[in-house]
Scaffold this motif. Sequence first.
Motif, mmCIF file in Angstrom:
data_model
loop_
_atom_site.group_PDB
_atom_site.id
_atom_site.type_symbol
_atom_site.label_atom_id
_atom_site.label_comp_id
_atom_site.label_asym_id
_atom_site.label_seq_id
_atom_site.Cartn_x
_atom_site.Cartn_y
_atom_site.Cartn_z
ATOM 1 N N THR A 141 0.817 -1.214 0.000
ATOM 2 C CA THR A 141 0.000 0.000 0.000
ATOM 3 C C THR A 141 0.854 1.269 0.000
ATOM 4 O OG1 THR A 141 -0.157 0.140 2.424
ATOM 5 C CG2 THR A 141 -1.771 -1.239 1.290
ATOM 6 N N ARG A 142 2.167 1.131 -0.192
ATOM 7 C CA ARG A 142 3.063 2.279 -0.148
ATOM 8 C C ARG A 142 3.168 2.958 -1.514
ATOM 9 N NH1 ARG A 142 8.466 -0.186 1.505
ATOM 10 N NH2 ARG A 142 7.693 -1.748 0.016
ATOM 11 N N ASN A 143 3.810 4.112 -1.498
ATOM 12 C CA ASN A 143 4.047 4.846 -2.732
ATOM 13 C C ASN A 143 5.072 4.108 -3.600
ATOM 14 O OD1 ASN A 143 2.414 6.799 -1.546
ATOM 15 N ND2 ASN A 143 4.145 7.998 -0.821
ATOM 16 N N ALA A 144 4.988 4.337 -4.907
ATOM 17 C CA ALA A 144 5.810 3.584 -5.851
ATOM 18 C C ALA A 144 7.298 3.695 -5.550
ATOM 19 C CB ALA A 144 5.514 4.059 -7.276
ATOM 20 N N GLY A 150 12.396 -1.927 -1.970
ATOM 21 C CA GLY A 150 12.261 -3.318 -1.571
ATOM 22 C C GLY A 150 10.820 -3.642 -1.252
ATOM 23 N N THR A 151 10.442 -4.914 -1.387
ATOM 24 C CA THR A 151 9.086 -5.346 -1.096
ATOM 25 C C THR A 151 9.083 -6.869 -0.990
ATOM 26 O OG1 THR A 151 6.755 -5.093 -1.733
ATOM 27 C CG2 THR A 151 8.331 -5.565 -3.511
ATOM 28 N N PHE A 152 7.935 -7.427 -0.654
ATOM 29 C CA PHE A 152 7.811 -8.883 -0.609
ATOM 30 C C PHE A 152 7.868 -9.467 -2.012
ATOM 31 C CE2 PHE A 152 5.966 -7.899 3.550
ATOM 32 C CZ PHE A 152 6.548 -8.893 4.335
ATOM 33 N N ASP A 153 8.429 -10.651 -2.120
ATOM 34 C CA ASP A 153 8.484 -11.335 -3.410
ATOM 35 C C ASP A 153 7.067 -11.520 -3.950
ATOM 36 O OD1 ASP A 153 11.245 -11.580 -3.091
ATOM 37 O OD2 ASP A 153 11.059 -13.524 -2.082
ATOM 38 N N GLY A 154 6.842 -11.076 -5.173
ATOM 39 C CA GLY A 154 5.545 -11.252 -5.812
ATOM 40 C C GLY A 154 4.454 -10.338 -5.301
ATOM 41 N N ALA A 155 4.804 -9.326 -4.514
ATOM 42 C CA ALA A 155 3.777 -8.432 -3.968
ATOM 43 C C ALA A 155 3.051 -7.685 -5.084
ATOM 44 C CB ALA A 155 4.405 -7.442 -3.005
ATOM 45 N N ILE A 156 1.776 -7.419 -4.857
ATOM 46 C CA ILE A 156 1.002 -6.578 -5.768
ATOM 47 C C ILE A 156 1.385 -5.123 -5.529
ATOM 48 C CG2 ILE A 156 -1.315 -5.766 -6.343
ATOM 49 C CD1 ILE A 156 -2.347 -8.556 -5.615
ATOM 50 N N ARG A 159 1.588 0.929 -8.189
ATOM 51 C CA ARG A 159 2.316 2.121 -8.625
ATOM 52 C C ARG A 159 1.584 3.407 -8.243
ATOM 53 N NH1 ARG A 159 7.438 1.791 -9.601
ATOM 54 N NH2 ARG A 159 7.044 0.628 -7.697
ATOM 55 N N ILE A 160 1.025 3.459 -7.044
ATOM 56 C CA ILE A 160 0.403 4.700 -6.605
ATOM 57 C C ILE A 160 1.491 5.682 -6.166
ATOM 58 C CG2 ILE A 160 -1.737 3.551 -5.938
ATOM 59 C CD1 ILE A 160 -0.880 3.759 -3.024
ATOM 60 N N HIS A 161 1.197 6.959 -6.266
ATOM 61 C CA HIS A 161 2.173 7.983 -5.925
ATOM 62 C C HIS A 161 1.844 8.691 -4.621
ATOM 63 C CE1 HIS A 161 2.810 7.415 -10.294
ATOM 64 N NE2 HIS A 161 4.068 7.535 -9.929
ATOM 65 N N LYS A 162 0.645 8.491 -4.121
ATOM 66 C CA LYS A 162 0.263 8.971 -2.800
ATOM 67 C C LYS A 162 -0.890 8.107 -2.316
ATOM 68 C CE LYS A 162 -2.326 12.693 -5.027
ATOM 69 N NZ LYS A 162 -2.522 14.161 -5.112
ATOM 70 N N PHE A 163 -1.002 7.989 -1.003
ATOM 71 C CA PHE A 163 -1.944 7.034 -0.429
ATOM 72 C C PHE A 163 -3.394 7.368 -0.773
ATOM 73 C CE2 PHE A 163 -4.239 5.258 3.383
ATOM 74 C CZ PHE A 163 -4.108 3.926 3.009
ATOM 75 N N SER A 164 -3.683 8.632 -1.023
ATOM 76 C CA SER A 164 -5.058 9.006 -1.378
ATOM 77 C C SER A 164 -5.481 8.409 -2.723
ATOM 78 C CB SER A 164 -5.209 10.525 -1.405
ATOM 79 O OG SER A 164 -4.273 11.115 -2.286
ATOM 80 N N GLU A 165 -4.529 7.871 -3.496
ATOM 81 C CA GLU A 165 -4.875 7.203 -4.755
ATOM 82 C C GLU A 165 -5.297 5.755 -4.538
ATOM 83 O OE1 GLU A 165 -1.536 9.682 -7.387
ATOM 84 O OE2 GLU A 165 -1.440 7.501 -7.235
ATOM 85 N N PHE A 166 -5.123 5.231 -3.332
ATOM 86 C CA PHE A 166 -5.373 3.816 -3.087
ATOM 87 C C PHE A 166 -6.815 3.397 -3.379
ATOM 88 C CE2 PHE A 166 -6.508 0.244 -0.306
ATOM 89 C CZ PHE A 166 -5.580 -0.697 -0.706
ATOM 90 N N PRO A 167 -7.846 4.141 -2.912
ATOM 91 C CA PRO A 167 -9.218 3.686 -3.203
ATOM 92 C C PRO A 167 -9.505 3.529 -4.696
ATOM 93 C CG PRO A 167 -9.253 5.307 -1.451
ATOM 94 C CD PRO A 167 -7.854 5.300 -1.996
ATOM 95 N N GLU A 168 -9.031 4.474 -5.519
ATOM 96 C CA GLU A 168 -9.260 4.368 -6.955
ATOM 97 C C GLU A 168 -8.514 3.163 -7.533
ATOM 98 O OE1 GLU A 168 -10.569 4.742 -10.716
ATOM 99 O OE2 GLU A 168 -11.354 5.726 -8.908
ATOM 100 N N ALA A 169 -7.309 2.892 -7.021
ATOM 101 C CA ALA A 169 -6.562 1.730 -7.492
ATOM 102 C C ALA A 169 -7.299 0.441 -7.168
ATOM 103 C CB ALA A 169 -5.166 1.715 -6.866
ATOM 104 N N ARG A 259 10.399 11.471 -4.751
ATOM 105 C CA ARG A 259 10.114 11.136 -3.369
ATOM 106 C C ARG A 259 9.299 12.224 -2.699
ATOM 107 N NH1 ARG A 259 15.305 9.794 -0.207
ATOM 108 N NH2 ARG A 259 15.503 12.030 0.080
ATOM 109 N N ALA A 260 8.265 11.818 -1.980
ATOM 110 C CA ALA A 260 7.432 12.749 -1.239
ATOM 111 C C ALA A 260 8.027 12.962 0.142
ATOM 112 C CB ALA A 260 6.012 12.189 -1.115
ATOM 113 N N PRO A 261 7.745 14.110 0.795
ATOM 114 C CA PRO A 261 8.333 14.357 2.104
ATOM 115 C C PRO A 261 7.703 13.584 3.231
ATOM 116 C CG PRO A 261 6.903 16.166 1.439
ATOM 117 C CD PRO A 261 7.017 15.253 0.277
ATOM 118 N N GLN A 262 6.485 13.055 3.059
ATOM 119 C CA GLN A 262 5.792 12.326 4.106
ATOM 120 C C GLN A 262 5.153 11.089 3.509
ATOM 121 O OE1 GLN A 262 3.101 14.590 6.497
ATOM 122 N NE2 GLN A 262 4.391 16.406 6.504
#
Length: 263
Positions: A141-144, A150-156, A159-169, A259-262
Motif C-alpha cells: 500500500t506504499r508509494n511507488a 524493496g518489497t515482498f516477493d511477488g507483492a502486488i 504504482r500509486i504515488h500517494k496514499f489518497s490514490e489507493f481507493p481508486e486503485a 520522493r514525497a516528504p511524508q
Amino acid sequence: MQNAPILNISAYLFVGLPDCHALRERLHELALRLELKGTVLLAEEGINLFLAGPAEAVRSWVAALHEDTRFAPLNPKESWSETVPFKKLLVKVKPEIIRMNHPTIRPDQAERAPALPAATLARWLDQGHDDAGRPVVTLDTRNAFEVDYGTFDGAIDWRIHKFSEFPEAVHQHRQELMGKTVVSFCTGGIRCEKAALYLQQQGLDGPVYQLEGGILKYFEETGGPHYHGSCFVFDQREALDAGLHPAIEIERPASEAHRAPQP
C-alpha cells in the motif's frame, strides 16, 4: 546496534482525540524540553510519530504520553543509530494522521481489520497458502518510490504515488484480489490499517488482513524472509535492512527523484 547512542521510535494509534490541539501544545513543550527531534502528527482520528534522541529522553516522553490512558495500547517500534536522523522537531495537527481523503474510513470509530502476526505471514509464504489452503497475496500500500527500495516477493504493486490514490486503485484492480487471502502491508502499519478497512468494504470474497506492525515489525520478528531489498523510512537514514540497520551503500531507485516528504 543497541550500543548506538540514539534511540529512534515510530508508532501510531487510531484513537479519538477531540482535544488534539491542546494535546499538541503539551507534547510539543515536553519534546522541546527533552531535546527530541522528529515528527508528531495529531488528528481527531489519532497520533502518528517518529522521534529520536538519547534513550532516557525518548522513553521519558513516551512514559508521559502513556499517562493519558487513551495511549495505553501504543507500543513504539525501536531502532538505533549513531546520530539523530532528523533535523528538527515538528508537532502538527492535521485533518488525518495519514491522508486517504475517504471520510468513511475512520479506524478510531470502527473495529480493526484482522491483524496478521509477522510469523504467520512468513509461515504462509513458506507453504504457499494460508491455513485454509487459499492462495495468499501481499498487497503493497506504499508509494511507488518506496516499493522500489524493496518489497515482498511477488507483492502486488499498483504504482500509486500517494496514499489518497489507493481507493481508486482498488476499483481498477479489484478482480485480481478475488478468490485470494489478501494481506495488506506498509512500513509500520498505519496505511495498511486504513487500507484493510477499505478493502473489507469492497465485497471481496476472501479474508483481508493487515500485517501487524508493517514491514519493520516483520523485520524485527522474522529477519525478513520472502522480502527483497530494504525498507524506505522517512528520515535521514533513508532505508533500513532486515536487521533494522541503515542500508549502507544502497543503490537509489530511479523513482527517488519523485520522493514525497511524508508517507
